[in-house]
Design an enzyme around this catalytic site. Structure first.
Site, PDB file in Angstrom:
ATOM      1  N   TYR A 115      -2.158  -1.337  10.143  1.00 23.84           N
ATOM      2  CA  TYR A 115      -1.948  -1.693   8.559  1.00 23.84           C
ATOM      3  C   TYR A 115      -0.701  -1.253   8.102  1.00 23.84           C
ATOM      4  CZ  TYR A 115      -3.901  -1.134   3.711  1.00 23.84           C
ATOM      5  OH  TYR A 115      -4.010  -1.432   2.288  1.00 23.84           O
ATOM      6  N   SER A 117       0.932  -1.152  -0.122  1.00 23.27           N
ATOM      7  CA  SER A 117      -0.115  -0.036  -0.008  1.00 23.27           C
ATOM      8  C   SER A 117       0.878   1.254   0.262  1.00 23.27           C
ATOM      9  CB  SER A 117      -0.959   0.063   1.396  1.00 23.27           C
ATOM     10  OG  SER A 117      -1.587   1.216   1.498  1.00 23.27           O
ATOM     11  N   LYS A 133       2.078  -3.318   6.327  1.00 25.62           N
ATOM     12  CA  LYS A 133       2.736  -3.124   4.744  1.00 25.62           C
ATOM     13  C   LYS A 133       4.039  -2.909   4.646  1.00 25.62           C
ATOM     14  CE  LYS A 133      -1.695  -3.929   2.740  1.00 25.62           C
ATOM     15  NZ  LYS A 133      -1.888  -5.252   2.090  1.00 25.62           N
TER      16      LYS A 133
END
Ligand SMILES: NC(=O)c1ccc[n+]([C@@H]2O[C@H](COP(=O)([O-])OP(=O)(O)OC[C@H]3O[C@@H](n4cnc5c(N)ncnc54)[C@H](O)[C@@H]3O)[C@@H](O)[C@H]2O)c1
Length: 244
Positions: A150, A137, A154
């Site tokens: 998150y 991401s 990532k």
């Protein structure tokens, strides 16, 4: 002739969103696709539409990760491509993240990348060929707020991709990451991220919202034989939001 003719590809997280669009693109390019997802009904529906096989699996569970690969080998006798898109897209402010939630996000988004990658590299190694594409991401580069575990996971996905490239290159296996910007997937639209599209668009070089189909062509290139001199890289696909 498609650039994935005769190739067998596993796509995790392909019941919906970016994974589903990638699976569709790989089929368009000639691949046979195995749809692996926690959502068994969604996986079955996608597999039916794509003429592929569905596997209900939680990528953060070791036995399930192995089941994805075993089912692929039982049904097709080979696995050429892994696109690992399964993840949870959370929206949670830093001071509301409790440790159990942190572990959950890291477990699905990072451990899952390790577990499925480890299960798939054995048959790829035996065949002397493989393409791994991990979906990261651009939030890792942006340090996007409200996504702490998150973004950290990532970053781990990008690190693990580099390690896979270094350690598996000698077996004919490449590993690359694709880092999307904000995309109008079912997952993103079901969270407060749905209100961020116009703000992020103002930061992009290309002034429109992103859709799952915008990510699929980059993945299909990295999943194909023609990307054979590219490994350990992260391709940012985000309309020019991140430009460094
Ligand atoms: N949408 C965005 O803005 C965006 C931006 C950058 C990166 N990404 C990444 O793209 C990928 C796809 O995201 P999306 O937006 O399409 O998400 P989505 O929520 O629409 O789809 C994710 C899919 O993964 C599946 N999944 C979730 N947990 C799983 C598990 N433990 N095991 C197996 N499957 C599981 C879900 O059932 C779902 O089908 C993810 O890796 C995400 O981090 C998305």
């Amino acid at each position: 002739m498609g650039k994935l003719d005769n190739r067998v590809a596993i796509v995790t997280g392909a019941a919906q969103g970016i994974g589903r669009a990638i699976a569709g693109k790989l089929v368009e390019e000639g691949a046979t696709v195995v749809v692996a997802d926690l959502n068994g009904d969604g996986a079955a529906k996608a597999a039916e539409e794509l003429g592929g096989v569905a596997v209900q699996a939680d990528v953060s569970v070791e036995a399930d990760a192995q089941k994805i690969v075993d089912t692929t080998l039982e049904r097709h006798g080979r696995v050429d491509v892994l696109v690992h898109a399964a993840a949870i897209v959370p929206f949670v402010p830093w001071d509301e993240v409790d440790f159990a939630y942190w572990r959950k996000i890291v477990s699905v988004n990072l451990d899952g990348t390790y577990l499925v990658g480890r299960a798939v590299e054995k048959p790829m190694r035996a065949a002397g060929y493989g393409r791994i594409v991990n979906i990261a991401s651009n939030s890792f580069f942006a340090g996007t707020p409200n996504m702490g575990p998150y973004v950290a996971a990532k970053g781990g996905v990008i690190g693990l991709t580099r390690v896979q490239a270094t350690e598996l290159g000698k077996y004919g296996i490449t590993s690359n990451a694709v880092a999307p910007g904000i995309i109008r997937s079912e997952g993103a639209l079901a969270t407060p991220h749905k209100d961020s599209f116009d703000f992020v668009q103002a930061l992009q070089a290309l002034p429109r919202h992103g859709h799952p189909a915008d990510i699929a062509p980059a993945v299909s290139f990295l999943a194909s034989e023609e990307s054979g001199w590219v490994t350990g890289q992260t391709l940012v696909v985000d309309a020019g939001h991140i430009r460094d």
